[in-house]
Design an enzyme around this catalytic site. Structure first.
Site, PDB file in Angstrom:
ATOM      1  CE1 TYR A   1     -22.205-102.523 122.552  1.00  0.00           C
ATOM      2  CE2 TYR A   1     -22.373-104.613 123.708  1.00  0.00           C
ATOM      3  CZ  TYR A   1     -21.670-103.754 122.885  1.00  0.00           C
ATOM      4  OH  TYR A   1     -20.436-104.106 122.404  1.00  0.00           O
TER       5      TYR A   1
ATOM      6  NE  ARG B   1     -23.155-112.320 127.939  1.00  0.00           N
ATOM      7  CZ  ARG B   1     -21.983-112.514 127.340  1.00  0.00           C
ATOM      8  NH1 ARG B   1     -21.711-111.903 126.201  1.00  0.00           N
ATOM      9  NH2 ARG B   1     -21.079-113.331 127.846  1.00  0.00           N
TER      10      ARG B   1
ATOM     11  NE  ARG C   1     -11.859-113.129 125.469  1.00  0.00           N
ATOM     12  CZ  ARG C   1     -11.070-112.534 126.359  1.00  0.00           C
ATOM     13  NH1 ARG C   1      -9.899-112.030 125.966  1.00  0.00           N
ATOM     14  NH2 ARG C   1     -11.423-112.424 127.619  1.00  0.00           N
TER      15      ARG C   1
ATOM     16  CB  CYS D   1      -8.862-118.382 124.505  1.00  0.00           C
ATOM     17  SG  CYS D   1      -8.841-116.578 124.627  1.00  0.00           S
TER      18      CYS D   1
ATOM     19  CB  CYS E   1      -8.466-116.446 116.587  1.00  0.00           C
ATOM     20  SG  CYS E   1      -7.766-117.359 117.989  1.00  0.00           S
TER      21      CYS E   1
ATOM     22  CD  GLN F   1      11.686-113.451 119.874  1.00  0.00           C
ATOM     23  OE1 GLN F   1      11.778-113.188 121.063  1.00  0.00           O
ATOM     24  NE2 GLN F   1      12.509-112.966 118.965  1.00  0.00           N
TER      25      GLN F   1
ATOM     26  CE  LYS G   1       1.951-111.721 127.857  1.00  0.00           C
ATOM     27  NZ  LYS G   1       3.085-111.109 127.168  1.00  0.00           N
TER      28      LYS G   1
END
Length: 681
Positions: A200, A248, A351, A374, A396, A455, A465
């Site tokens: 930014y 930051r 998150r 998360c 979410c 699933q 994963k």
């Protein structure tokens, strides 16, 4: 519940609870819950909710009830410091999205004060993050004018028209930041964070990649620091030396991975942090990347916990002020460990607390095992990008209440023990059972297989994963804790369901792979589905394999096969690989497929299979082409399992069809339909 699998679940849960509840008086995470300080502000613990847009504000940029409810829930959850989403310092040329917080005018002070008071009343501390998007903003929400930036170079992700601001305009923006900080302080906010990360505006001034200026704000390191330096010094002069200021930083832009030589490297990030400490910044919030290296800023699921902690470590070695690290930190034990080792002072995540606002309290109460961690699926980031244009709030995948705290603030507990039968123990069925049990209904789940998770038990099998298993574990623990009855290996008859006199029946029977019957050879002995492969029913090693279909599941299955030393080719009928897949997830998996030498071919329509020969029509001109493979894997989507729906509806008055049984989709769809159907029953 006497099934061997369910007994194993119960034993596992009991062992976890026994191990973790070894202290009822004091948290076992002593480092995480030690007090910390930023400037003169004392914080009750070392947990920081770092900023992430949620698009919850009013359209006139005033603070909304929904925004307050969102942050209050996190304050109640025990977070030591909340840093809000990006907040405008300029409403004319510094807009990030239509629903964004603003501190650009005095008219916003009352709303910010209301937000501050609400967080304080619930035991929290709150900072506002001051921000300007620069070249990474969108012209559409900035009066359809070119985006102002240090230099004219466009961002290669958003591709917006960009113009180089004048020296006078840069000086004006410095004052905008200072004025915004003064308003924030007047509103009773505890401090400010200056957003100098993620590509930014301030980051653009700091980086030689985006700063090509020749005036006092460009060229040398000292000149590139001047913009943020004037902001910090101005805030100190106007707000007082004791008003906390965090910066930051993307201490490494990771542009070398894109072949760029002039971006910020870690050595430069250290130099910037040291200079900011010298001029009075109270803490450094360490991050990385810009939009063009976005996957190191907001990481996809493949990135391991703590992977970029080394950045915070190196900054901490070089300065004496506190360091906040955001590095895919998820588990309380890990967070406690890295603080204890002196690798960071505070652990930051947005998150994590989006997914579970109670994460801090659970850790403090030695219930970290109950956390809804998360899974880094990036649904929140995908909806954030769309929210810039649509104004819709961020979502979410696994916490349906996130961003809807104001709407879902009154869960009725009026179930009165009434039975609700749930057919299927996938994520939608389990989430429905969890909410129904909380509402004091008596959910009974029937699951045709020998395990819960549906699933998800396939989704967690491809490489990298594993975080999907966190969701399985969470749902498993919740239904056990709430006493939900689960009957595995069981498809009930209508009469068996009737004997339970259910108040409602939820159909959550999932979906099955689409097998196009019109294609000759589709049932050949060497043709399998992704379910066959990921479930372990079919094991393939050292073979030549075709994967038909390049959706995310197809690509992940291709990686799964490639990891077993197979020679894999992916075929797609459309013009593009991964059409409809969120670009961060797509680039992530494609990068790994490239390392496995997986070939990806578009515009190939499968028309038939003859033994080992796969025959395609090349679109759009119709040429026929043949390829030889040992195995062919079909990944052409799924269709709902609707076998029981009509019969269920004809026999029971209140029926809810949820998850893939309603419409095949991603985890969010399953969790959302399960939650909302149970909440609104």
């Amino acid at each position: 519940m006497d099934d061997l699998y369910m007994n194993k679940i119960q034993d596992t849960v009991k062992n976890i609870m026994k191990d973790m509840k070894n202290s009822e008086e004091q948290s076992i995470y002593k480092n995480l819950f030690s007090k910390g300080k930023i400037g003169g502000l004392e914080l009750k613990n070392r947990i920081v909710m770092t900023p992430m847009e949620n698009c919850l504000n009013n359209k006139d940029a005033t603070v909304s009830d929904e925004m307050i409810a969102f942050y209050v829930e996190r304050a109640k959850g025990g977070i030591g410091l909340i840093i809000t989403e990006v907040t405008r310092v300029n409403d004319e040329n510094g807009v990030a999205d239509r629903q964004q917080l603003s501190a650009a005018h005095d008219k916003y002070i009352p709303g910010l004060k209301k937000l501050a008071d609400a967080v304080h009343e619930n035991g929290g501390k709150i900072f506002i993050q001051l921000h300007h998007p620069g070249r990474q903003g969108f012209c559409e929400v900035n009066g359809n004018k070119p985006m102002m930036a240090p230099s004219r170079t466009q961002c290669n992700v958003v591709h917006q028209e960009t113009r180089e601001m004048t020296t006078k305009e840069a000086e004006g923006l410095v004052q905008d930041f200072i004025n915004a900080a003064c308003r924030v302080r007047a509103a009773g906010i505890d401090g400010v964070e200056i957003h100098g990360a993620h590509g930014y505006l301030i980051n653009q001034f700091l980086s030689p990649y985006t700063n090509k200026r020749t005036d006092k704000y460009g060229g040398s390191f000292e000149n590139r620091m001047r913009f943020i330096e004037e902001i910090v010094i101005g805030i100190r002069e106007k707000c007082g030396q004791d008003y906390p200021v965090i910066a930051r930083l993307s201490v490494d832009e990771f542009l070398r991975t894109n072949g760029v030589e002039d971006g910020i490297l870690l050595k430069d990030g250290i130099k910037i942090a040291k200079h900011l400490e010298k001029i009075g910044v109270d803490a450094i919030d360490v991050s990385a990347g810009i939009y063009e290296t976005m996957n190191v800023s907001w990481e996809p699921i493949s990135f391991s916990q703590g992977w970029k902690l080394y950045l915070a470590e190196e900054i901490k070695k070089s300065i004496n002020i506190p360091v906040i690290s955001a590095a895919v930190i998820r588990e309380a034990a890990y967070a406690d460990k890295i603080i204890g080792e002196g690798r960071t002072d505070f652990v930051g995540s947005a998150r994590l607390h989006f997914a579970d606002p109670e994460w801090s309290n659970k850790a403090r109460e030695n219930r970290a095992y109950e956390s809804r961690l998360c899974i880094s699926c990036l649904h929140c980031i995908e909806t954030l990008f769309s929210g810039v244009a649509t104004g819709n709030p961020v979502e979410c995948s696994i916490n349906i209440q996130a961003g809807k705290e104001f709407e879902y603030c009154n869960m009725k507990k009026n179930g009165d023990g009434r039975v609700v039968v749930i057919l299927g123990a996938g994520p939608s069925g389990l989430e429905a059972a969890r909410v129904l049990a909380m509402r004091k209904f008596k959910p009974i789940i029937f699951e045709k297989s020998d395990r819960i998770g549906g699933q998800l038990n396939l989704a967690n099998k491809p490489p990298k994963k594993e975080k999907i298993s966190w969701l399985i574990n969470y749902l498993q623990l919740q239904v056990h804790k709430l006493g939900v009855e689960i009957r595995l290996n069981k498809i009930p008859t209508i009469d068996e369901i009737k004997k339970l006199s259910p108040y409602a029946v939820f159909v959550a029977e999932g979906s099955s792979p689409i097998i196009p019957e019109s294609i000759n050879g589709i049932h050949g002995k060497n043709v399998f589905t992704i379910v066959d492969v990921l479930s372990g029913k079919t094991e393939i090693y050292n073979k030549k394999v075709a994967v038909i279909g390049s959706g995310m599941t197809g690509l992940e299955t291709a990686e799964f096969l490639a990891s077993k030393n197979n020679d894999v080719t992916v075929f797609e009928m459309g013009d593009n690989i991964g059409e409809g897949v969120f670009f961060q997830n797509l680039t992530d998996v494609q990068g790994r497929l490239k390392k496995h030498n997986v070939e990806m071919i578009t515009n190939h329509k499968l028309i038939s299979i003859r033994n080992n020969t796969v025959i395609f029509e090349i679109l759009p001109h119709g040429e026929i082409k043949e390829y030889d493979f040992d195995y062919i894997i079909i990944s052409l989507g799924t269709s709902p399992n609707k076998e029981l729906i009509d019969e269920i509806k004809s026999n029971f008055y209140t029926v809810r069809v949820i998850g893939d049984a309603e419409k095949p989709g991603r985890i969010r769809n399953a969790m959302e339909t399960g939650f909302e159907s149970a909440y609104n029953l």
